[in-house]
Structure formats: C-alpha cells, structure tokens
Design an enzyme around this catalytic site. Structure first.
Site, PDB file in Angstrom:
ATOM      1  N   ASP A 156       0.821  -1.214   0.000  1.00 17.85           N
ATOM      2  CA  ASP A 156       0.000   0.000   0.000  1.00 17.85           C
ATOM      3  C   ASP A 156       0.857   1.267   0.000  1.00 17.85           C
ATOM      4  O   ASP A 156       2.022   1.236   0.386  1.00 17.85           O
ATOM      5  CB  ASP A 156      -0.853   0.050   1.275  1.00 17.85           C
ATOM      6  N   ASP A 157       0.225   2.352  -0.374  1.00 12.47           N
ATOM      7  CA  ASP A 157       0.739   3.723  -0.196  1.00 12.47           C
ATOM      8  C   ASP A 157       1.751   4.183  -1.240  1.00 12.47           C
ATOM      9  O   ASP A 157       2.177   5.332  -1.222  1.00 12.47           O
ATOM     10  CB  ASP A 157       1.362   3.947   1.195  1.00 12.47           C
TER      11      ASP A 157
ATOM     12  N   HIS B  59      -5.923   2.692  -3.907  1.00 13.55           N
ATOM     13  CA  HIS B  59      -5.813   3.022  -2.475  1.00 13.55           C
ATOM     14  C   HIS B  59      -6.260   4.463  -2.226  1.00 13.55           C
ATOM     15  O   HIS B  59      -5.805   5.098  -1.291  1.00 13.55           O
ATOM     16  CB  HIS B  59      -4.366   2.802  -2.023  1.00 13.55           C
TER      17      HIS B  59
ATOM     18  N   HIS C 298      -5.262   9.365   0.488  1.00 12.77           N
ATOM     19  CA  HIS C 298      -5.151   8.678   1.776  1.00 12.77           C
ATOM     20  C   HIS C 298      -5.955   9.302   2.905  1.00 12.77           C
ATOM     21  O   HIS C 298      -5.481   9.425   4.040  1.00 12.77           O
ATOM     22  CB  HIS C 298      -3.681   8.562   2.192  1.00 12.77           C
TER      23      HIS C 298
ATOM     24  N   HIS D  57       3.940  -2.201   3.020  1.00 13.97           N
ATOM     25  CA  HIS D  57       3.962  -0.857   2.437  1.00 13.97           C
ATOM     26  C   HIS D  57       5.280  -0.644   1.708  1.00 13.97           C
ATOM     27  O   HIS D  57       6.340  -0.775   2.337  1.00 13.97           O
ATOM     28  CB  HIS D  57       3.801   0.195   3.541  1.00 13.97           C
TER      29      HIS D  57
HETATM   30 ZN    ZN Z   1      -2.308   3.214   3.305  1.00 16.57          ZN
END
Ligand code: ZN
Length: 510
Positions: free
Chosen positions: A326-327, A376, A380, A467
């Site tokens: 993620d991210d 995603h 955020h 991540h």
């Molecule tokens: Zn995230």
C-alpha cells in the site's frame, strides 16, 4: 483551560504558517495526462503511453504515522530529485512538518487527558490529522518547481495551504519569488489586481435582497474588505507565496484557506491574464514561458516488458499467498519490482493517485510486469469520515489516472487504514480488500521483524499487508519470498487468489 490550550495550538499554527510562507513559487499548472481510454478491458489494446517529461527523474518519499487509537494521523509525501542539494532542502522542509505534527499531537494528547479528568467525558473531539502532498508544477533542464498542498486538522475545521518552491536544477539553489520579477512594484500590482477580483467575487456571492437595506449590504462588504480581504492581500512576499503560471496563460495566485475569505471558501485562487502582468517579470522568465512546450521525449519501454507473462497460478490446487503493498509508488518501488521479478513472484500494489501521478514510469513498469494494480484512493483520507460523494471522487480520480496510464482500470480497492463500513463499501462500489497478515511494518521499521512475522503467520490463501514506502519493508521481501517458496507457496495477485469470478462490487474481503 481549553481556551488556553487552543490558543497554544493557534500559536503553533501561526508559527508554522509564517515559517512556511517564506517559500516561493512559480510554475505551470499540473495537468492530468490525456491518454487513450479504449483499453479498459485489456492492457494490450492500450496505446503506448508517454510519461510527461516534467516527471523525469522525480520520485516520491512518503512517511506515514498513526497512533494505535487512530487519533493522530500523518501522511506526508515529498519529492526526491537527481540533485542532493535539492533533496536535502526538501527533506528539511518535510521533517519540519513532521516535527510540527509530533509536537501538536503531543500537546493535544495532553490536553485531552486533562479534559477527560476534568469532565469525565471521552474527549472524542481531540485529534490531529496532517497531510503533505505535492505535484511537479514545472520542470525543464534548468528549473524544477513543486507545488505542495498542506492540510492540518486539529479540531472541527482544517486549514489548507498551497506553497510552491522553485529550484535551480544545476546548482540546487532555491529561488525566491522576488527574483522572478524585474519590476520592484510587482507586489503592489499583484495586490491591486487580487483585491479587485476578490471584491467582485465576494459581492457576487450574495444577493443584495438578502440584506434589509442597501446600506447594510455595503456595510457588510466593507467590513469584509477591511477585516479579511485587505490584510490577506497586503503587498508582502508572505501574502503572495504561491504563484503559478498555468498552461492556459494565467498567473494563478493561491491564497491559503482563511487568508482572504471566510473558511467556507477554502483555498482561494485568483487568475490574472498574463498579458496584464507580463511586464513585471525578468527577461529570463518571459523567455522561459514564451517557449512553445517542449516536445515530449518518448520513454524507452523498460526491459521488464520483454519478460514472458508467467502462467496464472491455480489456487484450487496450489498453495497460494498474496503480497500486497500500500501507499506507493515510492522511491523504493522499482527495486522491489526487481526483487519480485527475479523470483517470479507476483504481488498487488494498492497505489495512491497523488503519488502515482508523479511516478508514472514506475506504474507503467508494474503494469508491464503483470503485477496487479489496486486503488488506495487519491490522497489517503479515512473514507469513513468523508461524504459518499467524496468517497466516489477519491476512487474515481485514482481509477481514471491508472487507466489513462496503464490502459487498465483497477478492480480492487483497499481503503486507507482499512477503515470501511457498509455505506462506504457501497459508495466504493468495487470489491474492498482487507488482509489477514499484518506485520505492522509502519510501526516497527524493522526488516527482521517484518520477515519473521510474515513467515511465522503464513498460511494458504492469506493476504499480507505491507507498504512499499518503507525501505525496511522492501529489504525484508527477498527473505519472505525465498523462505515461503521453499515451503511450497506460490506468490499470486489478489485477483488470482480470490478468483476474478468471485469478486463482488461493494463486498468487503477480510
Ligand atoms: Zn495506506
């Protein structure tokens, strides 16, 4: 007691604003690339996409912090360029922002504890949410400009600032705004033009009939001018800290939320035709912006596209497991991709639109290597705290961007913080993918911990959360893949693991 606390917080904010406002701006407005949209079903039909040259040599660093109770959240992304001097300056800028978040959170935490003791309530309103994002606004061989959006929320209302910084790419020097102007009265001119525009918009924002008399209407307007518009547009460098030359031929002046208008107006942008202000700039700037846009140099397809597409695993008979990241994308993602490819492993990358926009080449590399790209959100935010309309826009904006660049629209969505509920999942209207193995890499920043936790908890058909913004996580992946491969696991994408035919829009997969 509370009032005193909020005064302290206010001082922090004011100090931070003053600190931030000496940074300057200049650039063309970020534009979403326009690409073919015909290849939604298959990447193969997609026309070769060309990454805009302004993103060449720019990558993204991201720091995320959150307290265990989820009350204190930070998400900060900033650029990494080819110049160490520029990077050091940007690292300092980001670390000031992160320290400010830590100090503010500590203060709020203490205030909350005292408040709970005094009142016996749960202190639910005490929290802090900080965001730092950027886009490349302008870049050529000699200059690069970044526009940062800085969001701080420490109560019921959030502040939003826009700051632009311009660097000399050869020397690494940051160039103050004042040096872009030859005319020493440029601030007076910008101030006059801005006031004119804001007065008019403010006057048009209400119907005079809403007031009982014309005098009352005039009084209202005059008080706005005297108390907020005029102070916010005084001809000072601090007030004019975000100037952008956009592609439509305007000088855009961004004013922070609350600077020149009530908070409900948000960030206020005044657009002035360049013909009105061109004479204020230096010859060099004039030359720079009268240039016709550079032809886009086609980006070489990366060698990854030559690799054969590994056959899809059959998870009915094989011991499948899914790594998810993620991210990102981030400055570490390309090396992670190399690790995965050298081991024949697949993974799913839940990307943020705001960073994928900058690392478009990385996104292309992932897609060409047959990794799955999931959504995603754009920047955020906790989706459960947004309106359903905002949720849709968070998902659509990123979906549009990924589809434009790779030719394929992401099917899967992972909500930030894993935060979702029935209404959110329905608004998302795509399969919502959570996880069942979480090494908490964001908390420990420790490769050994990540590898041990994942290996110890591995089981068939598990989904692992990681991540790719953390160097320590990326460093743990070779050991995880090598050990689990020996144990008979096959690394697949989430769609392969769950089976595309089983994926239902709006359902949450835990
Ligand atoms: Zn995230």
């Amino acid at each position: 007691m509370r009032t005193q606390r909020s005064h302290t917080l206010l001082l922090y904010l004011i100090a931070a604003l003053v600190l931030a406002s000496f940074l300057f701006v200049f650039l063309t407005r970020p534009k979403l690339p326009q690409g073919s949209k015909t290849g939604a079903e298959s990447g193969a039909e997609h026309e070769e996409y060309t990454v805009p040259t302004k993103y060449e040599n720019i990558q993204v660093k991201t720091v995320e912090e959150r307290s265990d109770d989820g009350r204190y959240l930070l998400h900060a992304s900033w650029p990494v360029s080819e110049h160490d001097g520029i990077n050091a300056d940007l690292d300092n800028f980001a670390s000031d922002f992160i320290s400010e978040f830590k100090n503010t959170s500590a203060d709020i935490k203490q205030a909350r504890e005292e408040y709970i003791q005094e009142t016996g309530t749960d202190g639910a309103t005490f929290h802090a949410s900080y965001n730092l994002h950027f886009d490349v606004s302008f870049a050529n061989e000699n200059y690069v400009a970044f526009t940062f959006t800085i969001y701080r929320n420490t109560g019921n209302t959030g502040t939003e600032e826009i700051i632009t910084v311009l660097y000399n790419r050869q020397t690494g020097e940051r160039i103050p705004l004042s040096r872009l102007f030859a005319n020493e009265n440029y601030l007076e001119t910008l101030s006059e033009l801005s006031r004119e525009d804001i007065y008019q918009r403010m006057a048009e924002s209400v119907e005079p009939e809403q007031f009982s008399s014309e005098e009352q209407y005039t009084e209202w307007l005059n008080s706005l001018k005297a108390n907020i518009i005029n102070p916010g547009t005084e001809p000072t460098e601090e007030n004019f800290h975000s100037l952008v030359i956009d592609a439509e031929g305007f000088l855009d002046i961004h004013f922070d939320r609350y600077q020149v208008a009530p908070g409900a107006w948000g960030v206020v942008t005044v657009q002035i035709p360049l013909s009105k202000v061109k004479h204020l700039f230096t010859d060099e700037v004039r030359e720079l912006f009268e240039l016709s846009p550079e032809p886009e140099t086609p980006v070489e397809p990366p060698p990854t596209s030559q690799l054969p597409n590994p056959e899809s695993a059959n998870c009915a008979t094989q011991k499948c497991i899914a790594l998810t990241f993620d991210d990102g994308p981030s400055v570490y993602t390309d090396s992670l991709l190399a690790t995965l490819q050298s081991r024949g492993a697949k993974a799913t990358f839940f990307v943020l639109g705001i960073t994928a926009r900058v690392q478009q080449q990385t996104l292309l590399n992932l897609a060409r290597a047959n990794m799955e790209i999931g959504n995603h959100t754009w920047d955020h935010k906790d989706l459960t705290k947004l309106s359903l309309e905002e949720v849709r826009s968070q998902i659509d904006r990123t979906g549009d961007l990924v589809e434009t660049i790779t030719g394929t629209r992401p099917v899967l969505v992972r909500p930030p913080y894993g935060a979702t509920n029935d209404a959110t999942a329905i608004a998302v209207n795509q399969p919502v993918i959570l996880w069942n193995i979480d090494p908490e890499d964001w908390k420990y920043h420790d490769s050994e911990h990540v590898a041990k936790h994942v290996i110890a908890n591995a089981r068939r058909n598990a989904i692992i959360l990681a991540h790719d913004i953390h160097e320590t996580t990326v460093a743990a992946i070779p050991e995880i893949i090598d050990t689990l491969t020996q144990e008979g696991y096959v690394f697949v994408t989430v769609s392969e693991l769950l089976g595309s035919e089983n994926l239902v829009a709006g359902r949450v997969y835990r």
